[in-house]
Scaffold this motif. Sequence first.
Motif, short mmCIF file in Angstrom:
data_model
loop_
_atom_site.label_atom_id
_atom_site.label_comp_id
_atom_site.label_asym_id
_atom_site.label_seq_id
_atom_site.Cartn_x
_atom_site.Cartn_y
_atom_site.Cartn_z
N HIS A 73 0.84 -1.21 0.00
CA HIS A 73 0.00 0.00 0.00
C HIS A 73 0.87 1.25 0.00
O HIS A 73 2.07 1.19 0.25
N VAL A 74 0.25 2.37 -0.29
CA VAL A 74 0.92 3.66 -0.24
C VAL A 74 1.40 3.86 1.20
O VAL A 74 0.65 3.58 2.15
N PRO A 75 2.64 4.31 1.39
CA PRO A 75 3.14 4.53 2.75
C PRO A 75 2.19 5.42 3.57
O PRO A 75 1.64 6.38 3.07
N ASN A 76 2.02 5.04 4.82
CA ASN A 76 1.20 5.76 5.79
C ASN A 76 -0.30 5.71 5.51
O ASN A 76 -1.08 6.44 6.13
N ALA A 77 -0.72 4.84 4.59
CA ALA A 77 -2.15 4.68 4.32
C ALA A 77 -2.81 3.85 5.42
O ALA A 77 -2.16 3.07 6.12
N VAL A 78 -4.11 4.06 5.56
CA VAL A 78 -4.95 3.26 6.44
C VAL A 78 -5.99 2.57 5.57
O VAL A 78 -6.21 2.96 4.43
N ASN A 79 -6.63 1.54 6.10
CA ASN A 79 -7.49 0.69 5.27
C ASN A 79 -8.90 0.57 5.83
O ASN A 79 -9.07 0.23 6.99
N VAL A 80 -9.88 0.87 4.99
CA VAL A 80 -11.28 0.53 5.22
C VAL A 80 -11.79 0.02 3.88
O VAL A 80 -11.94 0.81 2.94
N PRO A 81 -11.99 -1.29 3.74
CA PRO A 81 -12.47 -1.82 2.46
C PRO A 81 -13.78 -1.15 2.04
O PRO A 81 -14.65 -0.87 2.87
N VAL A 82 -13.90 -0.89 0.74
CA VAL A 82 -15.09 -0.19 0.24
C VAL A 82 -16.37 -0.92 0.62
O VAL A 82 -17.39 -0.29 0.88
N GLY A 83 -16.32 -2.24 0.71
CA GLY A 83 -17.50 -3.01 1.11
C GLY A 83 -17.94 -2.74 2.54
O GLY A 83 -19.09 -2.99 2.89
N GLU A 84 -17.05 -2.23 3.37
CA GLU A 84 -17.37 -1.90 4.76
C GLU A 84 -17.60 -0.41 4.96
O GLU A 84 -18.06 0.02 6.01
N LEU A 85 -17.26 0.39 3.96
CA LEU A 85 -17.24 1.84 4.14
C LEU A 85 -18.60 2.42 4.50
O LEU A 85 -18.71 3.25 5.39
N GLY A 86 -19.64 1.98 3.82
CA GLY A 86 -20.98 2.52 4.11
C GLY A 86 -21.35 2.34 5.56
O GLY A 86 -21.80 3.29 6.23
N GLN A 87 -21.14 1.16 6.10
CA GLN A 87 -21.45 0.88 7.49
C GLN A 87 -20.49 1.62 8.41
O GLN A 87 -20.88 2.18 9.43
N ALA A 88 -19.21 1.68 8.03
CA ALA A 88 -18.21 2.36 8.84
C ALA A 88 -18.55 3.84 9.01
O ALA A 88 -18.31 4.42 10.07
N LEU A 89 -19.10 4.44 7.97
CA LEU A 89 -19.43 5.87 8.02
C LEU A 89 -20.61 6.18 8.93
O LEU A 89 -20.86 7.34 9.24
#
Length: 121
Positions: free
Chosen positions: A40-56
């Motif tokens: 991944h891009v250095p210093n990136a964090v991860n929230v898979p797009v499939g989880e994003l709606g619920q995460a928001l």
Amino acid sequence: MSAKNLSFEQTRDVAKTGTIDELKATILDVRTAGEFKDGHVPNAVNVPVGELGQALTLTPVEFNKEYKFNLPKHDSKTEALLVYCKSGMRTKMAIQALAKLGYEDNLYTYSGGWDDYSKQV
């Protein structure tokens, strides 16, 4: 889409400095956890797009507990959010979800995605 698109060079600079246009930047990778683990891009964090709606829908405290970082607020004048995926398709979905919540002035994208970034580093 209301996000501003960044080039590889700009994205690389954000990864190095942690800022975009003098705003503190969070680099959000919306690929799967397995893809993220593979690189991944250095210093990136991860929230898979499939989880994003619920995460928001989570409160800031719940979001931090689940994902171990603070998502910049949609109306922040001091923080920005840079979103990318593998090649741009999932980024578009993530940007649409974020735009519905009011992200606009502090929302950025790297449409080249990990495919492009990994070839250039």
